[in-house]
Motif scaffolding. Sequence first.
Motif, PDB file in Angstrom:
ATOM      1  N   ALA A 104       0.727  -0.983   0.051  1.00  0.00           N
ATOM      2  CA  ALA A 104       0.120   0.043  -0.453  1.00  0.00           C
ATOM      3  C   ALA A 104       0.816   1.286   0.002  1.00  0.00           C
ATOM      4  CB  ALA A 104      -0.795   0.010   1.027  1.00  0.00           C
ATOM      5  N   TYR A 105       1.554   1.491   1.147  1.00  0.00           N
ATOM      6  CA  TYR A 105       2.632   2.282   0.880  1.00  0.00           C
ATOM      7  C   TYR A 105       3.582   2.789  -0.410  1.00  0.00           C
ATOM      8  CZ  TYR A 105       1.940   4.142   5.524  1.00  0.00           C
ATOM      9  OH  TYR A 105       0.785   4.226   6.998  1.00  0.00           O
ATOM     10  N   ILE A 106       3.994   1.603  -1.014  1.00  0.00           N
ATOM     11  CA  ILE A 106       4.860   1.336  -1.964  1.00  0.00           C
ATOM     12  C   ILE A 106       3.994   2.203  -3.512  1.00  0.00           C
ATOM     13  CG2 ILE A 106       5.778   0.008  -3.420  1.00  0.00           C
ATOM     14  CD1 ILE A 106       6.977  -1.435  -1.791  1.00  0.00           C
ATOM     15  N   THR A 107       2.421   1.316  -3.032  1.00  0.00           N
ATOM     16  CA  THR A 107       2.198   2.450  -4.254  1.00  0.00           C
ATOM     17  C   THR A 107       0.820   4.104  -4.158  1.00  0.00           C
ATOM     18  OG1 THR A 107       0.501   0.355  -4.280  1.00  0.00           O
ATOM     19  CG2 THR A 107      -0.560   1.773  -5.459  1.00  0.00           C
ATOM     20  N   ARG A 108       1.674   4.179  -3.138  1.00  0.00           N
ATOM     21  CA  ARG A 108       1.599   5.692  -2.748  1.00  0.00           C
ATOM     22  C   ARG A 108       2.444   6.646  -3.469  1.00  0.00           C
ATOM     23  NH1 ARG A 108       0.035   9.054   2.513  1.00  0.00           N
ATOM     24  NH2 ARG A 108       2.659   7.883   3.157  1.00  0.00           N
ATOM     25  N   TRP A 109       3.663   5.997  -2.845  1.00  0.00           N
ATOM     26  CA  TRP A 109       4.675   6.554  -3.465  1.00  0.00           C
ATOM     27  C   TRP A 109       4.923   6.122  -4.670  1.00  0.00           C
ATOM     28  CZ3 TRP A 109       9.304   4.321  -5.544  1.00  0.00           C
ATOM     29  CH2 TRP A 109      10.876   4.576  -5.533  1.00  0.00           C
ATOM     30  N   LEU A 110       4.546   5.563  -5.488  1.00  0.00           N
ATOM     31  CA  LEU A 110       4.060   5.836  -6.930  1.00  0.00           C
ATOM     32  C   LEU A 110       3.520   6.669  -7.272  1.00  0.00           C
ATOM     33  CD1 LEU A 110       4.866   1.820  -7.441  1.00  0.00           C
ATOM     34  CD2 LEU A 110       6.348   3.151  -8.077  1.00  0.00           C
ATOM     35  N   GLY A 111       2.978   7.420  -6.291  1.00  0.00           N
ATOM     36  CA  GLY A 111       2.122   7.916  -7.199  1.00  0.00           C
ATOM     37  C   GLY A 111       0.146   8.017  -7.459  1.00  0.00           C
ATOM     38  N   PHE A 112       0.076   6.393  -7.084  1.00  0.00           N
ATOM     39  CA  PHE A 112      -1.244   6.405  -7.298  1.00  0.00           C
ATOM     40  C   PHE A 112      -2.080   6.597  -6.268  1.00  0.00           C
ATOM     41  CE2 PHE A 112       2.069   3.901 -10.449  1.00  0.00           C
ATOM     42  CZ  PHE A 112       0.492   3.958 -11.094  1.00  0.00           C
ATOM     43  N   ARG A 113      -3.198   7.624  -5.582  1.00  0.00           N
ATOM     44  CA  ARG A 113      -3.132   7.943  -5.229  1.00  0.00           C
ATOM     45  C   ARG A 113      -4.772   8.179  -4.570  1.00  0.00           C
ATOM     46  NH1 ARG A 113       0.556  11.337  -1.150  1.00  0.00           N
ATOM     47  NH2 ARG A 113       2.091  10.828  -2.080  1.00  0.00           N
ATOM     48  N   ASP A 114      -5.444   9.147  -5.944  1.00  0.00           N
ATOM     49  CA  ASP A 114      -6.928   9.448  -5.900  1.00  0.00           C
ATOM     50  C   ASP A 114      -8.286   8.431  -6.369  1.00  0.00           C
ATOM     51  OD1 ASP A 114      -5.895  12.054  -4.947  1.00  0.00           O
ATOM     52  OD2 ASP A 114      -5.789  12.162  -6.627  1.00  0.00           O
ATOM     53  N   ASN A 115      -7.408   7.418  -6.705  1.00  0.00           N
ATOM     54  CA  ASN A 115      -7.944   6.686  -8.476  1.00  0.00           C
ATOM     55  C   ASN A 115      -8.296   5.043  -7.174  1.00  0.00           C
ATOM     56  OD1 ASN A 115      -8.978   4.430  -9.845  1.00  0.00           O
ATOM     57  ND2 ASN A 115      -9.470   6.132 -11.319  1.00  0.00           N
ATOM     58  N   GLU A 116      -9.282   5.313  -6.434  1.00  0.00           N
ATOM     59  CA  GLU A 116      -8.971   3.820  -5.930  1.00  0.00           C
ATOM     60  C   GLU A 116      -8.888   2.516  -6.694  1.00  0.00           C
ATOM     61  OE1 GLU A 116      -8.764   1.653  -2.123  1.00  0.00           O
ATOM     62  OE2 GLU A 116      -8.831   4.029  -2.957  1.00  0.00           O
ATOM     63  N   PHE A 117      -9.894   2.468  -7.492  1.00  0.00           N
ATOM     64  CA  PHE A 117      -9.329   1.136  -8.852  1.00  0.00           C
ATOM     65  C   PHE A 117      -8.326   1.164  -8.885  1.00  0.00           C
ATOM     66  CE2 PHE A 117      -9.558  -0.799 -12.499  1.00  0.00           C
ATOM     67  CZ  PHE A 117      -9.731  -2.174 -12.237  1.00  0.00           C
ATOM     68  N   THR A 118      -7.293   2.535  -9.187  1.00  0.00           N
ATOM     69  CA  THR A 118      -6.064   1.783 -10.023  1.00  0.00           C
ATOM     70  C   THR A 118      -5.002   1.961  -8.493  1.00  0.00           C
ATOM     71  OG1 THR A 118      -6.093   3.939 -11.473  1.00  0.00           O
ATOM     72  CG2 THR A 118      -4.205   3.390 -11.319  1.00  0.00           C
ATOM     73  N   PHE A 119      -5.383   2.389  -7.342  1.00  0.00           N
ATOM     74  CA  PHE A 119      -4.755   2.330  -6.096  1.00  0.00           C
ATOM     75  C   PHE A 119      -4.512   0.334  -6.249  1.00  0.00           C
ATOM     76  CE2 PHE A 119      -3.680   2.006  -2.111  1.00  0.00           C
ATOM     77  CZ  PHE A 119      -2.619   2.435  -1.940  1.00  0.00           C
ATOM     78  N   SER A 120      -5.859   0.451  -6.005  1.00  0.00           N
ATOM     79  CA  SER A 120      -6.067  -1.054  -5.198  1.00  0.00           C
ATOM     80  C   SER A 120      -5.592  -1.994  -6.978  1.00  0.00           C
ATOM     81  CB  SER A 120      -7.240  -2.167  -6.208  1.00  0.00           C
ATOM     82  OG  SER A 120      -8.046  -1.231  -4.568  1.00  0.00           O
ATOM     83  N   LEU A 121      -5.310  -2.207  -8.036  1.00  0.00           N
ATOM     84  CA  LEU A 121      -4.698  -2.540  -9.326  1.00  0.00           C
ATOM     85  C   LEU A 121      -3.433  -3.230  -9.334  1.00  0.00           C
ATOM     86  CD1 LEU A 121      -5.125  -4.884 -11.620  1.00  0.00           C
ATOM     87  CD2 LEU A 121      -5.122  -2.389 -13.034  1.00  0.00           C
ATOM     88  N   VAL A 122      -2.864  -1.508  -8.545  1.00  0.00           N
ATOM     89  CA  VAL A 122      -1.292  -1.320  -8.844  1.00  0.00           C
ATOM     90  C   VAL A 122      -0.946  -2.442  -7.327  1.00  0.00           C
ATOM     91  CG1 VAL A 122       0.866   0.265  -8.154  1.00  0.00           C
ATOM     92  CG2 VAL A 122      -1.373   0.165  -9.825  1.00  0.00           C
ATOM     93  N   ASP A 123      -1.389  -1.829  -6.138  1.00  0.00           N
ATOM     94  CA  ASP A 123      -1.404  -2.138  -5.575  1.00  0.00           C
ATOM     95  C   ASP A 123      -1.240  -3.750  -4.828  1.00  0.00           C
ATOM     96  OD1 ASP A 123      -1.184  -2.786  -1.545  1.00  0.00           O
ATOM     97  OD2 ASP A 123      -3.011  -3.064  -2.477  1.00  0.00           O
TER      98      ASP A 123
END
Length: 304
Positions: A104-123
């Motif tokens: 989760a923190y790596i995903t946020r560090w990569l810049g995926f913050r606002d779109n929850e679907f994109t965040f969940s996919l990358v995470d």
Amino acid sequence: MKVGGQAVIDGVLMMGKKIVVAVRKKDGEIEVRELGSPSFNSKWLKIPFLRGFISLFYSLYFGMKALNLSAEISSEEEIKKGESIFSILTAVSLAIGLFIILPAYITRWLGFRDNEFTFSLVDGLIRLAFFLIYVYIISLFEDVKDVFRYHGAEHKAVHTFENGEELTVENARKYSTIHPRCGTNFVMIFLIIAILIHSLFGLFGTPTMLARIILRIVALPIVAGISYELLRLFEKYPKIRFLALPGMILQRLTTAQPSDSQLEVAIVSLRHALEIVEVSNEVNLKDENQQRDYDINEQPEFLG
């Protein structure tokens, strides 16, 4: 009747009419211990989705119990209860940190913050990558390779039983080490379903990082329930089994061709679990718990 099992240290846990673990001791003798069964009301194990979480808990409980017992038998050293509890807590903490918090923190560090679907996919993809790397790394250790051989022996024994053949080493040799009901398949399905479930959190707004982590932990029973039902569908309908292909491929790494000695342990464990064998002088059978108040047709069906 369906059977399930798990590989442990120098042995195999099998669930049938009884739950037993068979372990090869240093002197070559096979020791079999009966572990018993929890008093779950079978009606709960008939409820779709809920039965998945119950079955997972059931399998993990007896899996940990068998793992500790096998370590004691194979090493001939008693493991203190405090050491066992510490090991479990450490393993759970590392699992949450490595597969929930860190991705989760790596995903946020990569810049995926606002779109929850994109965040969940990358995470989810990061979590999947971590899992595959973890499995590959531990597969390099000789002790783990031995467990993977017992994993293969377990699958071969179950295949022999499911094909209606006599449970012998000779019959088991020809079967595959891959099984569609394996826990490896469950994990792969779990990781994919988790991405979809986590993406739904975005329907209620963009959660904070703390909320994301808490929601992922809280959602574990839901994801487990859905994953379990899919695993059952894949077994019931072979035509859609191709959807479980990633897990089947991964089993090439988590199982290995066993020796005849390891097959013998798996066969002995399964025969005792099914109560179709008399105790011989070569097998030391010790009852750990004689509880029998459970429906064998509704017990968990995971293969470890």
